[in-house]
Design a protein around this motif. Structure first.
Motif, PDB file in Angstrom:
ATOM      1  N   TYR A  38       0.827  -1.204   0.000  1.00 42.28           N
ATOM      2  CA  TYR A  38       0.000   0.000   0.000  1.00 42.28           C
ATOM      3  C   TYR A  38       0.865   1.260   0.000  1.00 42.28           C
ATOM      4  CZ  TYR A  38      -3.002   3.638   1.976  1.00 42.28           C
ATOM      5  OH  TYR A  38      -3.669   4.811   2.212  1.00 42.28           O
ATOM      6  N   GLN A  39       1.949   1.248   0.773  1.00 42.84           N
ATOM      7  CA  GLN A  39       2.838   2.411   0.809  1.00 42.84           C
ATOM      8  C   GLN A  39       3.523   2.621  -0.532  1.00 42.84           C
ATOM      9  OE1 GLN A  39       3.058   4.554   3.402  1.00 42.84           O
ATOM     10  NE2 GLN A  39       4.283   5.801   1.992  1.00 42.84           N
ATOM     11  N   LEU A  40       3.863   1.534  -1.220  1.00 43.15           N
ATOM     12  CA  LEU A  40       4.466   1.651  -2.554  1.00 43.15           C
ATOM     13  C   LEU A  40       3.507   2.312  -3.528  1.00 43.15           C
ATOM     14  CD1 LEU A  40       6.687   1.026  -4.631  1.00 43.15           C
ATOM     15  CD2 LEU A  40       5.655  -1.246  -4.907  1.00 43.15           C
ATOM     16  N   GLN A  41       2.214   1.946  -3.474  1.00 43.88           N
ATOM     17  CA  GLN A  41       1.244   2.563  -4.379  1.00 43.88           C
ATOM     18  C   GLN A  41       1.061   4.042  -4.063  1.00 43.88           C
ATOM     19  OE1 GLN A  41       0.545   0.441  -6.786  1.00 43.88           O
ATOM     20  NE2 GLN A  41       1.662  -1.037  -5.516  1.00 43.88           N
ATOM     21  N   MET A  42       1.106   4.405  -2.795  1.00 46.24           N
ATOM     22  CA  MET A  42       0.995   5.821  -2.448  1.00 46.24           C
ATOM     23  C   MET A  42       2.220   6.608  -2.933  1.00 46.24           C
ATOM     24  SD  MET A  42      -1.948   5.932  -0.970  1.00 46.24           S
ATOM     25  CE  MET A  42      -2.113   7.364   0.081  1.00 46.24           C
ATOM     26  N   ASP A  43       3.399   5.993  -2.865  1.00 43.42           N
ATOM     27  CA  ASP A  43       4.603   6.647  -3.404  1.00 43.42           C
ATOM     28  C   ASP A  43       4.484   6.849  -4.901  1.00 43.42           C
ATOM     29  OD1 ASP A  43       5.629   6.657  -0.869  1.00 43.42           O
ATOM     30  OD2 ASP A  43       6.852   4.858  -1.146  1.00 43.42           O
ATOM     31  N   LYS A  44       3.874   5.887  -5.582  1.00 41.92           N
ATOM     32  CA  LYS A  44       3.674   6.038  -7.023  1.00 41.92           C
ATOM     33  C   LYS A  44       2.719   7.193  -7.318  1.00 41.92           C
ATOM     34  CE  LYS A  44       2.927   2.081  -9.139  1.00 41.92           C
ATOM     35  NZ  LYS A  44       2.461   0.691  -9.355  1.00 41.92           N
ATOM     36  N   LEU A  45       1.716   7.371  -6.462  1.00 39.62           N
ATOM     37  CA  LEU A  45       0.823   8.528  -6.638  1.00 39.62           C
ATOM     38  C   LEU A  45       1.575   9.840  -6.457  1.00 39.62           C
ATOM     39  CD1 LEU A  45      -2.506   7.491  -4.879  1.00 39.62           C
ATOM     40  CD2 LEU A  45      -2.117   7.834  -7.316  1.00 39.62           C
ATOM     41  N   ASP A  46       2.471   9.887  -5.472  1.00 39.66           N
ATOM     42  CA  ASP A  46       3.280  11.097  -5.283  1.00 39.66           C
ATOM     43  C   ASP A  46       4.115  11.393  -6.516  1.00 39.66           C
ATOM     44  OD1 ASP A  46       2.331  11.598  -2.750  1.00 39.66           O
ATOM     45  OD2 ASP A  46       3.871  10.398  -1.763  1.00 39.66           O
ATOM     46  N   LYS A  47       4.674  10.361  -7.109  1.00 39.72           N
ATOM     47  CA  LYS A  47       5.496  10.558  -8.308  1.00 39.72           C
ATOM     48  C   LYS A  47       4.647  11.041  -9.474  1.00 39.72           C
ATOM     49  CE  LYS A  47       9.447   8.319 -10.498  1.00 39.72           C
ATOM     50  NZ  LYS A  47      10.393   9.189  -9.804  1.00 39.72           N
ATOM     51  N   ALA A  48       3.443  10.493  -9.610  1.00 37.77           N
ATOM     52  CA  ALA A  48       2.551  10.961 -10.670  1.00 37.77           C
ATOM     53  C   ALA A  48       2.146  12.416 -10.440  1.00 37.77           C
ATOM     54  CB  ALA A  48       1.319  10.060 -10.724  1.00 37.77           C
ATOM     55  N   LYS A  76       0.875   2.490 -20.070  1.00 37.71           N
ATOM     56  CA  LYS A  76       1.304   3.882 -20.053  1.00 37.71           C
ATOM     57  C   LYS A  76       0.623   4.681 -18.953  1.00 37.71           C
ATOM     58  CE  LYS A  76       2.415   4.114 -24.978  1.00 37.71           C
ATOM     59  NZ  LYS A  76       2.168   4.818 -26.254  1.00 37.71           N
ATOM     60  N   GLY A  77      -0.180   4.021 -18.143  1.00 36.78           N
ATOM     61  CA  GLY A  77      -0.862   4.698 -17.057  1.00 36.78           C
ATOM     62  C   GLY A  77      -0.174   4.487 -15.727  1.00 36.78           C
ATOM     63  N   PHE A  78      -0.979   4.208 -14.695  1.00 36.61           N
ATOM     64  CA  PHE A  78      -0.438   4.077 -13.351  1.00 36.61           C
ATOM     65  C   PHE A  78       0.475   2.860 -13.226  1.00 36.61           C
ATOM     66  CE2 PHE A  78      -0.734   2.723  -8.902  1.00 36.61           C
ATOM     67  CZ  PHE A  78      -0.358   3.879  -8.259  1.00 36.61           C
ATOM     68  N   VAL A  79       0.190   1.811 -13.965  1.00 36.24           N
ATOM     69  CA  VAL A  79       1.017   0.596 -13.895  1.00 36.24           C
ATOM     70  C   VAL A  79       2.433   0.881 -14.365  1.00 36.24           C
ATOM     71  CG1 VAL A  79       1.239  -1.780 -14.728  1.00 36.24           C
ATOM     72  CG2 VAL A  79      -1.014  -0.857 -14.182  1.00 36.24           C
ATOM     73  N   GLY A  80       2.590   1.756 -15.347  1.00 37.03           N
ATOM     74  CA  GLY A  80       3.921   2.048 -15.881  1.00 37.03           C
ATOM     75  C   GLY A  80       4.808   2.819 -14.930  1.00 37.03           C
ATOM     76  N   ILE A  81       4.227   3.389 -13.856  1.00 34.94           N
ATOM     77  CA  ILE A  81       5.064   4.143 -12.912  1.00 34.94           C
ATOM     78  C   ILE A  81       6.018   3.214 -12.182  1.00 34.94           C
ATOM     79  CG2 ILE A  81       5.009   5.677 -10.917  1.00 34.94           C
ATOM     80  CD1 ILE A  81       2.351   6.706 -11.814  1.00 34.94           C
ATOM     81  N   GLU A  82       5.618   1.940 -11.985  1.00 34.82           N
ATOM     82  CA  GLU A  82       6.500   1.008 -11.272  1.00 34.82           C
ATOM     83  C   GLU A  82       7.788   0.782 -12.052  1.00 34.82           C
ATOM     84  OE1 GLU A  82       6.238  -3.320  -9.019  1.00 34.82           O
ATOM     85  OE2 GLU A  82       4.494  -2.449 -10.042  1.00 34.82           O
ATOM     86  N   ALA A  83       7.679   0.639 -13.380  1.00 32.10           N
ATOM     87  CA  ALA A  83       8.893   0.514 -14.192  1.00 32.10           C
ATOM     88  C   ALA A  83       9.720   1.785 -14.117  1.00 32.10           C
ATOM     89  CB  ALA A  83       8.513   0.205 -15.635  1.00 32.10           C
ATOM     90  N   TRP A  84       9.066   2.912 -14.037  1.00 29.95           N
ATOM     91  CA  TRP A  84       9.756   4.190 -13.898  1.00 29.95           C
ATOM     92  C   TRP A  84      10.523   4.236 -12.580  1.00 29.95           C
ATOM     93  CZ3 TRP A  84       6.729   9.508 -13.791  1.00 29.95           C
ATOM     94  CH2 TRP A  84       7.653  10.547 -13.852  1.00 29.95           C
ATOM     95  N   ILE A  85       9.874   3.760 -11.498  1.00 33.72           N
ATOM     96  CA  ILE A  85      10.539   3.741 -10.195  1.00 33.72           C
ATOM     97  C   ILE A  85      11.725   2.794 -10.200  1.00 33.72           C
ATOM     98  CG2 ILE A  85      10.216   3.081  -7.780  1.00 33.72           C
ATOM     99  CD1 ILE A  85       7.408   4.176  -7.929  1.00 33.72           C
ATOM    100  N   LYS A  86      11.563   1.625 -10.827  1.00 31.04           N
ATOM    101  CA  LYS A  86      12.679   0.679 -10.901  1.00 31.04           C
ATOM    102  C   LYS A  86      13.847   1.271 -11.693  1.00 31.04           C
ATOM    103  CE  LYS A  86       9.919  -3.550 -10.489  1.00 31.04           C
ATOM    104  NZ  LYS A  86       9.486  -4.803 -11.156  1.00 31.04           N
ATOM    105  N   LYS A  87      13.524   1.964 -12.765  1.00 33.62           N
ATOM    106  CA  LYS A  87      14.575   2.596 -13.549  1.00 33.62           C
ATOM    107  C   LYS A  87      15.309   3.656 -12.734  1.00 33.62           C
ATOM    108  CE  LYS A  87      15.283   5.017 -17.935  1.00 33.62           C
ATOM    109  NZ  LYS A  87      14.623   5.561 -19.148  1.00 33.62           N
ATOM    110  N   ASP A  88      14.544   4.437 -11.973  1.00 35.44           N
ATOM    111  CA  ASP A  88      15.172   5.449 -11.120  1.00 35.44           C
ATOM    112  C   ASP A  88      16.016   4.808 -10.025  1.00 35.44           C
ATOM    113  OD1 ASP A  88      14.037   7.416 -12.605  1.00 35.44           O
ATOM    114  OD2 ASP A  88      12.388   7.831 -11.207  1.00 35.44           O
TER     115      ASP A  88
END
Length: 496
Positions: free
Chosen positions: A319-329, A361-373
């Motif tokens: 749940y905390q990971l998904q909230m971090d992804k929202l912050d990044k978006a 290309k939506g919210f699911v793609g942020i996880e790949a973005w986080i892994k890349k970062d």
């Protein structure tokens, strides 16, 4: 129809202009001090040197070549005698033909521009520019009788007093840059910004005023906003949105939740949707029905309907990971206010909602973005650690070198070439400056080492001496014992 340029005739008119200008240059008296007296020399000032005329001839040759090529490829009527094509070049390119430096060419161009013979318009970083040669030299327009006064040159096609509303054309299209250097407007085929051709009948709006008006029309009449203002406004909208949702929640108004969920999962789902609404959609309003559609899309696309087997701690981490992804978006949309924000659920095409798991290309793609970062940050940390290890190794070597230099100085040994001729104070200052550049930690390490050496009169420690010196130091003086023969017989006193 454009006229043909005769290079020889142009040079004749330019030569006449140079001669008339030089003949009108005044003469001044210059005093030269000699050993016993002063000498007065009459010197003419403002003369055009031969190097400038050579540069003009080279520019003319290149301009004629560009002029003929442009006339051959451009449509008929693209240019007129009042609006001649320009040559796009730079000083580095011209310097190769002038057999001099680009700085010299730049000075010569400035001199020719002051004389009214050429006109330039710089682009971008002022390395590339457009260049025109005055039509009074290109074509026979009575230039020889009027060109003698460079202070008041005759009006030409590129004079600032010309009432044309569009700049000279140099290519098929021209990009106009804003102050920050990026290009956002395009002019084609001699059209002005307003889409007009030629001269305007009424008053013409300045280019900067038109750009400001467009910026105001795009932002609802307000001035163009900075990125910080947009971020601050989004933050205010989010706070207001959170307050409004909290009041509705207290009043008992809440969208329906999927049936059969545990209370903790319902809290996760509702908190996630409210935070997503506040962060990603601060300017939008959702009805109760649309919120229910968004919650269903989030439950399926983000949490997979809570079907995964996880412990309570693992669910909290997820749940905390998904909230971090929202912050990044949210940060992304703050920095890109013009970016498209898709609906949280699919409206027309299934799987195209922002929170649908099919939409990579939506919210699911942020996880790949986080892994890349995270990979980039890991590599940056590794590079920083390697750099720090290399610095430690280098500084330790410098400490050993400094210790040996002080020991050699104390023992009057031959010093290294870098510190030759320095006494103890100068040597300390030399190394203190070096270690100060490495940081306070290493400067203190050097000072402590210096004080420790000074306490023992710069005597090297025993374990740091050369092997031969250690062997000589360990050798004790021999003890002579006088014995008689009977003392060594059998098991005597010295039977060993």
């Amino acid at each position: 129809m454009l006229q043909r340029i005769e290079t020889s005739e142009v040079m004749k008119r330019a030569t006449v202009f140079f001669d008339e200008h030089n003949d009108k240059c005044p003469t001044v008296e210059v005093k030269r001090k000699l050993k016993d007296s002063e000498q007065i020399i009459n010197r003419r000032v403002g003369l055009i040197p031969e190097a400038v005329t050579t540069t003009f001839h080279t520019i003319l040759t290149e301009y004629v070549h560009s002029y003929n090529r442009t006339c051959s490829i451009m449509p008929e009527g693209m240019y007129t005698m009042e609006d001649l094509p320009a040559m796009h070049t730079n000083c580095v390119r011209l310097a190769k033909y002038c057999r001099c430096t680009d700085r010299t060419v730049r000075n010569h161009i400035g001199r020719l521009r002051a004389l009214g013979m050429i006109e330039t318009k710089f682009h971008g970083n002022k390395k590339a520019f457009e260049l025109w040669i005055s039509p009074k030299f290109l074509f026979e327009q009575g230039a020889s009788g009027e060109a003698g006064s460079p202070q008041k040159p005759p009006k030409t096609a590129f004079s600032p007093e010309d009432s044309k509303i569009f700049p000279h054309n140099s290519t098929h299209r021209e990009i106009l840059g804003k102050e920050k250097g990026n290009a956002d407007m395009l002019i084609k085929y001699g059209e002005s910004i307003q889409g007009q051709k030629g001269r305007a009948d009424g008053p013409v709006m300045a280019l900067n005023d038109w750009v400001e008006q467009q910026g105001q029309s795009q932002t609802g009449g307000a001035a163009r906003r900075e990125k910080s203002e947009i971020v601050a406004e989004n933050d205010r909208n989010r706070r207001a949105k959170a307050t409004d949702m909290l009041e509705r929640w207290r009043e008992g108004w809440a969208p329906g939740m999927p049936k059969g969920l545990e209370p903790r999962f319902r809290d996760m789902l509702m908190n996630f949707w409210l935070y997503a609404w506040k962060v990603v959609y601060p300017h939008r309003e959702f009805s109760k029905e649309k919120q229910e559609l968004a919650i269903v899309a989030i439950a399926a696309g983000v949490f997979k309907n809570f079907t995964d087997v996880r412990s309570e701690k693992e669910w909290l981490d997820f749940y905390q990971l998904q909230m971090d992804k929202l912050d990044k978006a949210g940060r992304y949309y703050d920095n890109h206010p013009d970016a498209y924000r898709p609906d949280p659920y699919a409206v027309h095409i299934p799987g195209k909602g922002y929170f649908d798991w099919e939409n990579t290309k939506g919210f699911v793609g942020i996880e790949a973005w986080i892994k890349k970062d995270s990979i980039r940050h890991f590599r940056q940390r590794e590079a920083y650690a390697d750099k720090q290890a290399e610095k430690v190794k280098r500084c330790e070597a410098l400490l050993r070198t400094a210790r040996r230099d002080f020991e050699k100085l104390r023992q009057d040994m031959k010093p290294r070439k870098e510190v030759d001729g320095k006494n103890q104070i100068a040597l300390f200052q030399h190394y203190n400056v070096i270690f100060a550049g490495q940081g306070k930690k290493w400067q203190e390490a050097f000072c402590n080492q210096y004080l420790a050496q000074q306490a023992v009169d710069f005597e090297p420690p025993k374990y740091l001496k050369p092997k031969r010196q250690r062997q000589m130091a360990d050798r004790t003086p021999a003890t002579v014992v006088v014995v008689e023969d009977w003392m060594t017989y059998g098991e005597g006193f010295y039977s060993e």
